[in-house]
Design a protein around this motif. Structure first.
Motif, PDB file in Angstrom:
ATOM      1  N   ILE A 714       0.846  -1.210   0.135  1.00 59.60           N
ATOM      2  CA  ILE A 714       0.037  -0.125  -0.081  1.00 59.60           C
ATOM      3  C   ILE A 714       1.014   1.192   0.238  1.00 59.60           C
ATOM      4  CG2 ILE A 714      -1.635   1.299   1.334  1.00 59.60           C
ATOM      5  CD1 ILE A 714      -2.887  -1.178   2.235  1.00 59.60           C
ATOM      6  N   VAL A 715       1.843   1.138   0.935  1.00 58.07           N
ATOM      7  CA  VAL A 715       2.886   2.400   0.785  1.00 58.07           C
ATOM      8  C   VAL A 715       3.766   2.502  -0.313  1.00 58.07           C
ATOM      9  CG1 VAL A 715       4.662   3.633   2.185  1.00 58.07           C
ATOM     10  CG2 VAL A 715       2.976   2.369   3.544  1.00 58.07           C
ATOM     11  N   ALA A 718       1.347   3.497  -3.085  1.00 59.18           N
ATOM     12  CA  ALA A 718       0.786   4.970  -3.036  1.00 59.18           C
ATOM     13  C   ALA A 718       1.847   6.031  -3.407  1.00 59.18           C
ATOM     14  CB  ALA A 718       0.308   5.339  -1.424  1.00 59.18           C
ATOM     15  N   LEU A 719       3.121   5.638  -3.038  1.00 55.05           N
ATOM     16  CA  LEU A 719       4.019   6.687  -3.317  1.00 55.05           C
ATOM     17  C   LEU A 719       4.508   6.659  -4.753  1.00 55.05           C
ATOM     18  CD1 LEU A 719       6.599   5.893  -0.343  1.00 55.05           C
ATOM     19  CD2 LEU A 719       5.131   8.126  -0.699  1.00 55.05           C
ATOM     20  N   LEU A 720       4.371   5.306  -5.380  1.00 56.73           N
ATOM     21  CA  LEU A 720       4.580   5.456  -6.732  1.00 56.73           C
ATOM     22  C   LEU A 720       3.456   6.312  -7.551  1.00 56.73           C
ATOM     23  CD1 LEU A 720       6.228   4.328  -9.292  1.00 56.73           C
ATOM     24  CD2 LEU A 720       4.848   1.959  -9.114  1.00 56.73           C
ATOM     25  N   ALA A 743      -0.276   6.667   3.122  1.00 54.23           N
ATOM     26  CA  ALA A 743       0.777   6.159   3.199  1.00 54.23           C
ATOM     27  C   ALA A 743       1.481   6.559   4.376  1.00 54.23           C
ATOM     28  CB  ALA A 743       1.957   6.783   2.010  1.00 54.23           C
ATOM     29  N   ILE A 744       1.304   7.717   5.164  1.00 50.27           N
ATOM     30  CA  ILE A 744       2.036   8.043   6.529  1.00 50.27           C
ATOM     31  C   ILE A 744       1.210   7.182   7.465  1.00 50.27           C
ATOM     32  CG2 ILE A 744       1.848   9.892   8.201  1.00 50.27           C
ATOM     33  CD1 ILE A 744       3.988  10.390   6.048  1.00 50.27           C
ATOM     34  N   HIS A 745      -0.063   6.972   7.307  1.00 50.86           N
ATOM     35  CA  HIS A 745      -0.777   5.845   8.226  1.00 50.86           C
ATOM     36  C   HIS A 745      -0.188   4.851   8.390  1.00 50.86           C
ATOM     37  CE1 HIS A 745      -3.866   3.948  10.526  1.00 50.86           C
ATOM     38  NE2 HIS A 745      -4.061   3.174   9.818  1.00 50.86           N
ATOM     39  N   LEU A 755      11.004   3.341   2.285  1.00 51.32           N
ATOM     40  CA  LEU A 755      10.398   3.860   1.155  1.00 51.32           C
ATOM     41  C   LEU A 755      10.251   5.557   1.164  1.00 51.32           C
ATOM     42  CD1 LEU A 755       7.492   1.211   1.005  1.00 51.32           C
ATOM     43  CD2 LEU A 755       9.333   1.362  -0.751  1.00 51.32           C
ATOM     44  N   PHE A 756       9.828   6.022   2.351  1.00 45.79           N
ATOM     45  CA  PHE A 756       9.884   7.451   2.237  1.00 45.79           C
ATOM     46  C   PHE A 756      11.204   8.025   2.057  1.00 45.79           C
ATOM     47  CE2 PHE A 756       6.482   5.878   4.848  1.00 45.79           C
ATOM     48  CZ  PHE A 756       5.222   6.648   4.270  1.00 45.79           C
TER      49      PHE A 756
END
Length: 863
Positions: A714-715, A718-720, A743-745, A755-756
């Motif tokens: 999911i993270v 979402a970032l992609l 993504a933060i959640h 990933l961040f």
């Protein structure tokens, strides 16, 4: 093969002091200095009294802890030798004794013996007190590997540890350095010889012979004070009562076989038959002999032979269990083989039945194998309950014989996998390929095919309907557990994580019944990998701790420590604990003692990720080149994992990219594309400028990940999506903030940070908005997570003002999705110049790839 407990008892029991032993004051005084030396060598011919001297001395010193091993030729194998040492020292090793001992149950890696000996030395250091280890009949040890391992051990052994060698000849081991340092105590053959007075006392008191003064002197003269010669001569005289002492020929250490023959020839035929027919038994008592010889008078015969000192060594005098002194036993065995010839197989078959009949299945298996009765050995192996014990016997069976015994075949293959014996695995697979692919076994053997052949295609298409049949299979719980682990891997490979976890739970349930450390290690580590894959990093790390506890408790699985170290390094990388990751990878490199490309590649790949997270671009590129030389693009497992980084770094291998695109297109149409591959495919589409198609691909991944509770995906997705939306010029702030919020959640909930860090140019502006937006209603955990991210990112130092005009032009064309070649053609510059400008752009914007560069430039208003 590891010996059974009765045989171990026979070889590890210190001999009882001889009754009416002749005191030897001078030698006893010398032995008082035993604890001042690291090694004591007592050297003399067979029967020179070495054993009697030392056992009598130790009996008078009960405060001096001593362990005893009677060696034979079998101990020239490193595993056999150190197994006996561990068994002997087990009382002195504390709680670690059992786990160190089981390291050799299944013949683990001989080439890794030095690492093991370090563990043993450390445990002896913690013991602290004085300890003596006696190695009797040390002359049989001539193996270079065993001798080298002993010298290595002595080099590091604690000062409180003292080794005593009883040997007929000079050991094939250099002791000069210890002698020079005053740490070697020597007692030689000359010192062991009886004086005339001691000879007389030995004959009269110990052997209870009535000899005249002159006869004692003559026997001393012809035997030169050799104790064994005195005893053998006395036995010869006893066998021929009419012979006078003066008629007995001289006896010395070089004619032991001759004298033994004289003894045997002087026996009654019944006695001789008994000795020959029992000579191949490792241990025996009256019951075993009666069953084997189909008689009822073995008890009386054993008593008669023992009274005549015919080299019977008592293992348990109360139970009447004996073995032969190995010198005499070997001599008898030669005579027996000359007599029975090819009929020995029938004798071993009878012995096998006898030992099985008394409940010693392991000794029954040994004789069945010596008889060439493989089917009988396999049947008896099935009677053993301890799976690790079974695996030690499986090595000795021909693979063809196991093809009809799928349960044992399964365990044999898994055993080799556990010990990273990949050549053995490949050899087995060549045999297994003869099994029809219609056979259910072929599907269940998929795990081995994945590890050995890197055949990822089979995991996409093979049916998994056999999972429901596992519980009903007529196989052992261990085999069922292995089957469930196989099923878990197959489910995981298809992103069916919940089913994969269910299968693992079933394997864990079955393992609890069998207490198999191999199965326990693999079930836990597979669960760690699944949890890591889904983003549940905290839970995965907790289970890795349990894995390391298993490694400490069961030294038998020590070769698998590398796998666990690489696995936990992945957790540290994802949670941005880079120093811990570095430490784990260094330890993994140190622990990896065999040539195993898959593990080597895993270590280098993790190092590449580590340097990428540290921002060390040049080191990353060097590691990428190293991975290429290791054949990473030929590994189906690694291709999607490596492509996502080569795209980011703009270091793509065109052929690899095109091959992946074609396979991904086919996989997408067939519905067999894994989540990881789908995301990499979306990156490829975005790289090609097909951003809308990429977004559609990402939306499909997000939907599936949310349904599967796959938080990592999911993270990542979402970032992609934020990255591709930015590059496509999408300006849906509400959706973008919602994606960033999601993504933060999940990142804050499960500790996902790497990933961040990798997507800082994409995520940073949204993180700023979320941090400043009071209406976003971030939880305390999420706010702290944002603070951690900004700390990891550091200050935003680049505003793009340092770009030259030409670099801005290159950036503008790059933002259209043009390739390097197309940029050069539009701006009329060479391909090499384009690459130079792009590298400078990445450096000045603080990014590592073209998509990040475009997003960063858009955020800064540079295009």
């Amino acid at each position: 093969m590891i010996p059974n407990q009765r045989l171990l008892t026979a070889r590890l029991r210190p001999p009882s002091p001889r009754r009416n032993f002749v005191p030897r004051a001078a030698l006893d005084a010398k032995l008082e200095r035993l604890t001042e030396a690291k090694v004591t060598l007592i050297q003399g011919a067979a029967g020179s009294g070495k054993t009697s001297l030392l056992s009598a001395f130790l009996n008078k010193r009960p405060e001096l802890p001593a362990r005893w091993i009677s060696l034979n030729a079998d101990n020239n194998e490193v595993e056999q030798f150190w197994y006996y040492v561990l068994e002997a020292l087990k009382p002195d090793l504390g709680e670690a004794g059992e786990s160190l001992l089981t390291l050799f149950v299944s013949k683990p890696h001989a080439q890794d013996i030095e690492s093991f000996l370090v563990l043993l030395v450390n445990q002896l250091e913690s013991h602290g007190g004085t300890l003596v280890l006696v190695l009797d009949d040390f002359e049989v040890i001539d193996s270079t590997a065993v001798l080298a391992s002993i010298q290595f051990f002595l080099r590091y052994a604690p000062q409180s540890f003292h080794l005593v060698l009883l040997s007929r000849s000079a050991p094939w081991m250099y002791l000069g350095d210890l002698r020079m340092a005053g740490e070697c105590l020597d007692i030689g053959e000359e010192e062991l010889r009886f004086s005339p007075e001691e000879t007389k006392r030995f004959l009269q008191i110990t052997l209870q012979m009535s000899v005249a003064e002159g006869d004692a002197e003559r026997l001393h003269r012809v035997t030169e004070g050799w104790i064994g010669g005195l005893q053998l001569t006395a036995l010869a005289l006893d066998a021929n009562r009419q012979a006078a002492v003066g008629q007995v020929r001289a006896v010395n250490k070089y004619v032991v076989d001759y004298l033994s023959n004289e003894i045997v020839s002087g026996l009654k035929e019944q006695e001789k038959r008994f000795l020959l027919q029992t000579s191949n038994l490792r241990y025996f008592n009256a019951d075993i002999c009666d069953r084997l010889l189909e008689t009822v008078d073995s008890k009386a015969m054993l008593r008669q032979l023992a009274d005549r000192h015919l080299f019977l060594v008592p293992i348990d005098e109360e139970e009447g269990i004996y073995r032969y002194h190995h010198m005499f036993g070997e001599f008898l065995q030669r005579l027996w083989l000359e007599e029975v010839g090819s009929n020995s197989a029938a004798w071993h078959a009878r012995a096998s039945a006898v030992y099985e009949g008394i409940g010693d299945v392991e000794e029954g298996i040994r004789h069945a194998l010596l008889a060439g009765r493989t089917d009988e050995a396999i049947r008896m192996i099935g009677l053993l309950e301890t799976s690790v014990q079974v695996w030690g016997h499986l090595r000795e069976l021909p693979i063809d014989a196991l093809l009809e015994h799928r349960d044992l075949l399964f365990q044999r293959l898994f055993y080799h996998l556990c010990n990273l014996e990949m050549d053995c695995c490949r050899d087995m697979m060549n045999h297994i390929k003869r099994i029809s692919r219609e056979d259910r076994l072929w599907s269940i053997l998929s795990m081995a095919r994945l590890f050995i052949e890197d055949d990822s295609t089979m995991s996409r298409s093979d049916p998994l309907d056999w999972i429901a049949e596992i519980d009903g299979m007529h196989v052992s719980d261990i085999t069922k557990a292995i089957a469930y682990m196989t099923a878990s891997m197959m489910c995981s490979f298809r992103d069916r994580h919940k089913e994969a976890l269910t299968c693992l739970d079933q394997a864990i349930r079955l393992e609890r019944k069998a207490h198999n450390p191999y199965i326990h290690f693999f079930t836990v580590t597979l669960k760690c990998q699944l949890l890591e894959k889904c983003g549940e990093l905290g839970f995965a790390e907790q289970l890795y701790r349990e894995t390391f506890q298993t490694l400490e408790k069961h030294a038998i699985v020590a070769p698998l420590k590398v796998n666990a170290l690489i696995g936990v390094a992945g957790i540290y990388l994802k949670t941005m604990r880079l120093d811990e990751a570095e430490q784990s990878l260094r330890q993994a490199e140190a622990e990896l003692k065999i040539d195993y490309l898959s593990l080597d590649m895993a270590i280098v790949y993790n190092r590449m990720e580590l340097e990428l997270l540290r921002g060390n671009r040049e080191e990353v590129l060097q590691l990428l080149l190293r991975l290429e030389t290791m054949g990473i693009y030929e590994s189906a497992h690694y291709v999607p994992a490596i492509l996502k980084y080569t795209i980011k770094l703009d270091k793509i291998r065109t052929h690899a990219l095109e091959t992946f695109e074609n396979e991904a297109e086919r996989g997408g149409q067939a519905g067999t594309l894994r989540t990881e591959e789908q995301l990499v495919y979306a990156k490829v589409l975005a790289y090609r400028g097909l951003r809308e198609k990429a977004l559609a691909q990402i939306d499909g991944v997000l939907a599936g990940a949310r349904k599967q509770a796959d938080y990592w995906t999911i993270v990542e997705a979402a970032l992609l999506k934020l990255e591709v939306m930015g590059a496509a010029g999408r300006a849906d702030k509400r959706q973008q903030l919602q994606l960033a919020r999601e993504a933060i959640h999940y990142g804050s909930s499960y500790g996902i940070k790497s990933l961040f860090v990798l997507e800082e140019p994409v995520m940073r502006p949204y993180a700023e908005l979320l941090r400043q937006d009071q209406s976003s209603e971030l939880s305390l955990t999420e706010k702290r997570f944002l603070q951690d991210l900004f700390a990891l990112w550091g200050p935003e130092v680049s505003d793009g003002q340092g770009l030259t005009d030409r670099e801005r032009e290159v950036l503008e064309v790059l933002a259209t999705g043009a390739s390097n070649k197309e940029i050069g053609e539009r701006l009329c510059i060479s391909l090499a110049t384009v690459k130079t400008h792009i590298i400078n752009i990445y450096s000045k914007l603080g990014v590592s790839g073209r998509i990040e560069a475009v997003e960063k430039a858009r955020h800064l208003g540079l295009h």
